[in-house]
Scaffold this motif. Structure first.
Motif, PDB file in Angstrom:
ATOM      1  N   ILE A 203       0.841  -1.201   0.000  1.00  0.00           N
ATOM      2  CA  ILE A 203       0.000   0.000   0.000  1.00  0.00           C
ATOM      3  C   ILE A 203       0.875   1.250   0.000  1.00  0.00           C
ATOM      4  O   ILE A 203       0.623   2.217  -0.736  1.00  0.00           O
ATOM      5  CB  ILE A 203      -0.952   0.009   1.218  1.00  0.00           C
ATOM      6  CG1 ILE A 203      -1.996  -1.104   1.091  1.00  0.00           C
ATOM      7  CG2 ILE A 203      -1.644   1.367   1.347  1.00  0.00           C
ATOM      8  CD1 ILE A 203      -2.909  -1.225   2.302  1.00  0.00           C
TER       9      ILE A 203
ATOM     10  N   VAL B 251      -9.475  -0.580   0.909  1.00  0.00           N
ATOM     11  CA  VAL B 251      -8.130  -0.167   1.317  1.00  0.00           C
ATOM     12  C   VAL B 251      -8.191   0.486   2.691  1.00  0.00           C
ATOM     13  O   VAL B 251      -8.914   1.455   2.894  1.00  0.00           O
ATOM     14  CB  VAL B 251      -7.512   0.821   0.306  1.00  0.00           C
ATOM     15  CG1 VAL B 251      -6.088   1.178   0.718  1.00  0.00           C
ATOM     16  CG2 VAL B 251      -7.545   0.244  -1.103  1.00  0.00           C
ATOM     17  N   ASP B 252      -7.459  -0.056   3.637  1.00  0.00           N
ATOM     18  CA  ASP B 252      -7.421   0.489   4.996  1.00  0.00           C
ATOM     19  C   ASP B 252      -6.010   0.293   5.538  1.00  0.00           C
ATOM     20  O   ASP B 252      -5.693  -0.729   6.132  1.00  0.00           O
ATOM     21  CB  ASP B 252      -8.444  -0.217   5.888  1.00  0.00           C
ATOM     22  CG  ASP B 252      -8.559   0.439   7.274  1.00  0.00           C
ATOM     23  OD1 ASP B 252      -7.702   1.289   7.601  1.00  0.00           O
ATOM     24  OD2 ASP B 252      -9.501   0.083   8.014  1.00  0.00           O
ATOM     25  N   CYS B 253      -5.140   1.283   5.318  1.00  0.00           N
ATOM     26  CA  CYS B 253      -3.737   1.103   5.690  1.00  0.00           C
ATOM     27  C   CYS B 253      -3.537   1.061   7.206  1.00  0.00           C
ATOM     28  O   CYS B 253      -2.534   0.527   7.683  1.00  0.00           O
ATOM     29  CB  CYS B 253      -2.856   2.177   5.049  1.00  0.00           C
ATOM     30  SG  CYS B 253      -3.280   3.867   5.450  1.00  0.00           S
TER      31      CYS B 253
ATOM     32  N   ASP C 173      -5.705   8.588   5.777  1.00  0.00           N
ATOM     33  CA  ASP C 173      -6.861   8.787   4.902  1.00  0.00           C
ATOM     34  C   ASP C 173      -6.409   9.124   3.482  1.00  0.00           C
ATOM     35  O   ASP C 173      -7.002   8.660   2.495  1.00  0.00           O
ATOM     36  CB  ASP C 173      -7.763   9.897   5.435  1.00  0.00           C
ATOM     37  CG  ASP C 173      -8.497   9.491   6.704  1.00  0.00           C
ATOM     38  OD1 ASP C 173      -8.581   8.273   6.965  1.00  0.00           O
ATOM     39  OD2 ASP C 173      -8.976  10.389   7.430  1.00  0.00           O
TER      40      ASP C 173
ATOM     41  N   ASP D 285      -5.235   5.981   1.700  1.00  0.00           N
ATOM     42  CA  ASP D 285      -6.398   5.162   1.326  1.00  0.00           C
ATOM     43  C   ASP D 285      -7.098   5.744   0.106  1.00  0.00           C
ATOM     44  O   ASP D 285      -7.482   5.013  -0.818  1.00  0.00           O
ATOM     45  CB  ASP D 285      -7.389   5.080   2.492  1.00  0.00           C
ATOM     46  CG  ASP D 285      -6.868   4.237   3.648  1.00  0.00           C
ATOM     47  OD1 ASP D 285      -5.862   3.533   3.456  1.00  0.00           O
ATOM     48  OD2 ASP D 285      -7.464   4.299   4.739  1.00  0.00           O
TER      49      ASP D 285
ATOM     50  N   THR E 212      -7.268   3.833  -3.496  1.00  0.00           N
ATOM     51  CA  THR E 212      -8.631   3.505  -3.931  1.00  0.00           C
ATOM     52  C   THR E 212      -8.932   4.120  -5.286  1.00  0.00           C
ATOM     53  O   THR E 212      -9.475   3.455  -6.184  1.00  0.00           O
ATOM     54  CB  THR E 212      -9.665   3.991  -2.897  1.00  0.00           C
ATOM     55  OG1 THR E 212      -9.450   3.308  -1.652  1.00  0.00           O
ATOM     56  CG2 THR E 212     -11.086   3.705  -3.372  1.00  0.00           C
TER      57      THR E 212
END
Length: 277
Positions: A101, A147-149, A174, A177, A181
């Motif tokens: 990511i 997507v949630d790092c 944020d 992400d 995304t």
């Protein structure tokens, strides 16, 4: 041997959880389908081979997160191209690992070209899902935009902490992400668009053959839309006028350039009504 040593042409973004067969098949599939690319001209920057794994894993005198910041960005700038390898489009491991990511976010922020590559089976499955129309596109979009790092993990807890500290202080969770995304949505749109273009090309070839075998010029390869009953049925344009230009995944439509005007139709109509697309 010298012929196998060269300056890197692509930075490979991948995860250690992949099998050797997944890596090999995915790279081979990319080489087979990437026009103008020869295997002998491709040299990958792959962390497993480039970073000193003894120092990282055994001696622990070099932490994996040392390539963050300026060092990592210098690698990307020097190489100039990224291959992002997914194992599947259905909840890919790639989007659950903090390293990949982070790599994706850096490439996007630095405007480094990124090519998404998948194993052959996953690519075929992706196209089959998109052929379902709106429902399939939504399914793919949901799978590739989770997507949630903050919840992403790394093999090493120390690496995970350092990478997340860097993201939190330099970029923002944020923001990362959102960047990844948005890129994944663009990737999905590109796959849909390319698939449609290939369908139009096959359609032109098939209809051209039909036209040449017909005794009447009035049965030429025209009326692409009305021929295959794509809504609305009264749209009547020649095949030569059709050029797929963009796909808006958020609104489930493909914008197809028609002369003399644009016509927006539901992607699902094409997938359901035209077997060649």
């Amino acid at each position: 041997p010298p012929k196998y040593r060269h300056e890197a042409t692509h930075f490979l973004s991948w995860t250690w959880g992949y099998t050797v067969s997944t890596v090999r098949e995915t790279l081979q599939s990319w080489l087979d389908t990437e026009e103008g690319t020869r295997a002998e001209d491709v040299f990958l920057f792959m962390c497993f081979f480039v970073n000193n794994q003894y120092r990282i894993l055994v001696d622990k005198t070099m932490m994996g997160a040392d390539v963050l910041g300026a060092t990592f960005e210098n690698h990307l700038l020097r190489i100039g191209r990224v291959l992002a390898m997914l194992d599947t489009w259905k909840r890919p491991t790639y989007l659950t690992r903090i390293w990949t990511i982070f790599e994706q976010s850096c490439a996007i922020r630095m405007e480094i070209p990124v090519t998404m590559i998948l194993p052959p089976a996953a690519s075929s499955s992706l196209l089959q899902e998109l052929q379902k129309g709106t429902e399939g596109i939504f399914h793919v979009q949901r799978a590739l935009t989770q997507v949630d790092c903050m919840r992403a993990r790394a093999r090493s807890e120390e690496d995970e902490e350092i990478v997340k500290d860097f993201i939190g202080s330099k970029i923002g969770f944020d923001r990362v992400d959102e960047q990844v995304t948005a890129f994944m949505i663009t990737f999905i749109g590109g796959v849909v668009e390319n698939h449609m273009k290939q369908g139009v090309s096959r359609m032109k070839t098939a209809m051209s053959g039909f036209s040449q075998g017909s005794s009447s010029s009035s049965t030429s390869a025209r009326s692409f839309f009305s021929w295959f009953a794509v809504d609305p049925p009264d749209v009547d344009y020649d095949v030569e006028d059709v050029q797929a230009t963009s796909v808006d995944v958020n609104h489930d439509v493909a914008v197809v350039r028609l002369t003399p005007s644009d016509y927006v139709f539901d992607v699902g109509d094409v997938g359901e009504r035209c077997e060649l697309v």
